[in-house]
Design an enzyme around this catalytic site. Structure first.
Site, PDB file in Angstrom:
ATOM      1  N   HIS A 129       2.851  -6.030  -8.093  1.00 45.44           N
ATOM      2  CA  HIS A 129       2.647  -4.856  -7.214  1.00 45.44           C
ATOM      3  C   HIS A 129       1.217  -4.638  -6.781  1.00 45.44           C
ATOM      4  O   HIS A 129       0.309  -5.037  -7.503  1.00 45.44           O
ATOM      5  CB  HIS A 129       2.786  -3.674  -8.351  1.00 45.44           C
ATOM      6  N   HIS A 168      -4.938  -0.530   0.193  1.00 43.32           N
ATOM      7  CA  HIS A 168      -4.231   0.501  -0.381  1.00 43.32           C
ATOM      8  C   HIS A 168      -4.589   1.665   0.233  1.00 43.32           C
ATOM      9  O   HIS A 168      -5.708   2.465   0.071  1.00 43.32           O
ATOM     10  CB  HIS A 168      -4.577   0.672  -2.008  1.00 43.32           C
TER      11      HIS A 168
END
Length: 839
Positions: free
Chosen positions: A329, A374
């Site tokens: 992830h 991110h």
């Protein structure tokens, strides 16, 4: 003399030197040393002299003369170097951002001059003064590191012990005093009374050597001292039970009986003698006898799992849905989800560990190329081109030949979506799997059929029957933003970006591209008449301030379908759409809905929170769903520290792609690492038959007609357990069964005070398993700490279906790194019995 021969044969330095005779002149050149620029991305360039110290197997350099840096390391052990490579582009960019580097050595920033030494989580980035020097050092250090690894592998235990002796010999006199031996034992996690240790020391000092008036042990004597100290009483008991002819040695026939009765291994006399010849180190093997030393060596070779399961042994021709797939992830992150750095090296490490599904969060880059980071956090950025060129392309199939899935979470404008498609095709080329799919496809291809292929996982553009554009405005972390846990993952790659925010809008589909020219006018009119498009900010774990969010939304809603279509070119968009085939992301709309509308090539992504809820309420439906489709699970958005969840709970329900944060250690990451060590660490593990048969409706596991598997595990003793932050640990062992809800089990031994070297427990756990096909045995060593939380020392994981009966040593794995801890083992006995149900 016997011990001396063992040490000479396995001594690390001598072993390395013996293998380096073909490159003696090169080693001499490395030993003379050379100047390099040692580069720190945040502090500058430092001219340092590096040289090889072959006697101590390390690379040394002259440190800074500033008082503050005098205590910093001045060498790198060759045993700790994991990689030698050219610089990665991400590091180039960091250097180039500093203006002073351009003024000083801008011309030195070339691929031919720059190389990196990677050791553990650290690295030295060096720049040679000329190309020949760079090539020479890079090539020869690579050779040397390979030789060191080979010699290490040959006899790890004795090399480890010899290295401990050399490290303790700080005066370099080839001997240790009693105080130095005591200090060394404590560093090796052994705590003895001074009186007992002194007695063993004196007995071992047969030569009565002295230094400065004090008795000392040379390397040979220290090894003898250590052998006496490490006497294995638990093995002595077993040995004495079967060595009946001569209590000091076991005959080939006695060995054959032992193997049959205790290890359930059938061997003939010739095979028994071959084992004696292999494991016996003394002259007793000439008489075909096995001493306790040879017996100890033999016992260390036994594990508790079927040996072939550590190699590629499973059928790899089943559909992709029939396998668990190692998955990460936010692969690019080195730390937490908010402020940590992104790194190409993070992708490389994941791929080298056998990971087969990596994630790329794509956003518009300032230079026209997509970037990875991110979004809406303080994490640093990577260029997509660097990740593809330096990680994906060279490392995709280095650890495993089976398919690699690139999970794209896109937040891109039309222009950079087109650029994304071009880069994927241009860089990865024939590695991409581009075979189209259709409604007639009933099952996915197998890992074997997809060898050396890269699969793109993302959402495709989609058009409804009335030509209206379908929306997609949530990300993979919906439940991190609200309590409703509405899950619509796999951001569409077809999104429009505004100056202040990223807005996700799903555009029209590639299936209609061929008809686009004929219907373009009709489609434009239909879109124009449909009104405004509602959109929402494409945030992830971190939301933007509410006032900015509201302003962005109001500005964005001013756009119309017509405005949007005018900026889009369906033929350009189809370039990426054509790459999305057997992993087409779809919003999960419930098991009932998916039965009628879904296809085998659709894949849903669910947060751990949503998945847990579904498993609790609709476990059988979940399992049936995963018979035909891939399902990806990802951490909930509140895990901003990059912590992990228990993957076994999702494996037991058939979920194939259970994504963990590979940068975070701990028990759950260790479970994931150890689980995928099976089947040759290829990143694919075949699901049990009970989860692959579409006719099976799995029960609660309490079916009275099902047989039970009774498993008994005796934790006997430990060896060479690593230290934690304390000087000596107080170890205890936990046993867990995770997997099927009906089989959950926990057991804990007592703790042993001040002994991580050879603690003894002799405690037994027994459990009955109703669905052993889904169960996983987790054995962990913990350090009891009354002041703080107990520390996880080491762990090992075994699918219950892979266990075998008999004695065995469990090699422990490091919770943080996922690699084996040298010499750290547990000695256990396993007994498995199948209980037939009464009809």
């Amino acid at each position: 003399m016997e011990v001396q021969q063992i040490i000479d044969a396995s001594d690390l330095v001598k072993g390395v030197q013996g293998r380096c005779t073909f490159m003696e002149s090169d080693i001499a050149t490395l030993a003379m040393g050379c100047q390099f620029w040692k580069v720190r991305s945040d502090r500058g360039w430092y001219l340092r002299r590096f040289w090889l110290d072959i006697e101590h197997l390390c690379l040394r350099y002259v440190p800074s003369q500033k008082p503050f840096w005098n205590t910093s390391p001045t060498h790198v052990d060759l045993t700790g170097i994991t990689e030698m490579r050219r610089w990665k582009s991400g590091f180039y960019q960091q250097i180039e951002k500093r203006g002073h580097s351009r003024r000083r050595l801008d011309s030195a920033l070339t691929n031919e001059l720059c190389f990196t030494i990677v050791f553990g989580q650290h690295e030295y980035n060096l720049i040679a003064l000329d190309e020949a020097t760079a090539e020479f050092w890079l090539t020869n250090l690579k050779k040397l590191v390979c030789i060191v690894r080979a010699v290490q592998h040959e006899n790890q235990y004795w090399m480890w012990l010899t290295l401990q002796f050399r490290k303790a010999d700080k005066d370099k006199i080839g001997a240790l005093s009693f105080v130095q031996v005591q200090d060394l034992l404590e560093r090796m996690n052994v705590k003895l009374s001074r009186k007992y240790a002194k007695e063993l020391f004196n007995d071992a000092n047969v030569n009565k050597n002295k230094q400065n008036g004090k008795q000392v042990l040379d390397c040979r004597e220290f090894v003898q001292f250590f052998r006496v100290l490490t006497k294995r009483n638990e093995l002595d008991e077993i040995f004495e039970k079967y060595a009946k002819t001569d209590s000091a040695a076991m005959t080939a026939e006695e060995l054959r009986i032992f193997l049959s009765q205790e290890q359930f291994i059938t061997v003939d006399a010739e095979q028994a003698n071959a084992l004696i010849s292999k494991h016996e180190v003394s002259t007793a093997k000439e008489e075909r006898l096995l001493t306790i030393a040879g017996f100890t060596s033999l016992m260390k070779s036994f594990g508790i799992a079927v040996e072939e399961h550590n190699t590629l042994f499973q059928d790899m021709n089943q559909p992709l849905t029939s396998y668990y797939i190692a998955s990460s992830h936010n692969t690019y992150l080195k730390g937490n989800q908010l402020t940590s750095k992104s790194s190409v090296q993070a992708y490389i490490r994941a791929l080298e560990q056998g990971c087969r599904c990596v994630e790329l969060d794509l956003w518009d880059g300032p230079a026209g190329d997509p970037i990875i980071y991110h979004g809406c956090t303080l994490t640093s950025e990577l260029r997509l081109t660097d990740v593809l060129n330096e990680a994906v392309k060279p490392y995709a199939f280095k650890a495993s030949p089976y398919p690699l899935i690139l999970s794209l979470e896109c937040h891109l404008s039309n222009k950079q979506t087109k650029r994304l498609a071009f880069l994927l095709k241009d860089i990865l080329g024939d590695m991409l799997y581009t075979t189209p799919v259709g409604d007639s496809m009933e099952m996915l291809p197998s890992p074997e059929a997809l060898k050396n292929k890269i699969i793109i996982k993302a959402k495709k553009p989609y058009v409804t029957n009335d030509s209206e554009l379908e929306e997609n405005y949530s990300s993979d972390d919906d439940d991190g933003r609200n309590s409703s846990d509405n899950d619509n993952s796999d951001e569409s790659p077809f999104q429009k970006k505004t100056p202040n925010n990223t807005v996700s809008v799903t555009m029209s589909g590639s299936d209609l591209v061929q008809e686009h020219k004929a219907e373009q006018s009709h489609l434009s009119n239909a879109v124009h008449n449909s009104g405004d498009i509602p959109v929402i900010a494409g945030t992830k774990e971190i939301q933007m301030p509410s006032q900015i969010m509201e302003q962005d939304l109001s500005n964005t809603k001013k756009g119309s379908h017509q405005d949007l279509v005018e900026t889009m070119d369906l033929e350009d968009i189809s370039c990426l759409s054509d790459l999305i085939n057997i992993c087409e992301g779809k919003k999960f709309s419930g098991f009932h809905q998916n039965l009628t509308t879904s296809r085998c090539y659709h894949i849903s992504s669910l947060s751990e929170k949503k998945a847990k809820k579904l498993i609790r309420g609709e476990r059988s439906a979940f399992i049936q769903h995963t018979n035909n489709q891939l399902v990806r699970i990802y951490p909930k958005g509140s895990r901003t520290d990059s912590s992990n969840y228990d993957p076994a709970q999702f494996w037991s329900s058939g979920c194939q792609i259970v994504a963990l944060n590979y940068q975070t250690g701990g028990l759950y990451k260790a479970i994931n690492n150890a689980f995928f060590q099976f089947n040759g660490n290829c990143g694919y593990v075949l699901k049990p038959a009970i989860l692959r048969n579409p006719e099976i409706v799995e029960t609660s596991g309490k079916d009275e007609m099902r047989g039970n598997r009774i498993v008994r595990v005796q934790i006997i003793a430990g060896q060479n357990l690593p230290k934690t932050e304390k000087n000596v640990i107080d170890p205890y062992v936990t046993i867990q069964i995770v997997g099927h809800p009906a089989d959950q089990y926990k057991f804990k031994t007592k703790h042993v005070e001040n002994n991580g070297f050879n603690p003894c427990w002799k405690e037994t756990a027994e459990f009955r398993l109703t669905v052993p096909e889904l169960d996983i045995l987790v054995i962990a060593v913990m350090d009891k700490d009354t002041m703080t939380e107990n520390d996880l020392v080491g762990v090992r994981v075994f699918p219950v279906k892979s266990l075998k009966s008999g004695y065995g040593h469990i090699c422990l794995m490091c919770p943080a790194e996922g690699n084996l801890i040298p010499c750290a083992t547990l000695f256990v006995h396993v007994s498995i019995h199948e209980e037939t149900p009464v009809k």
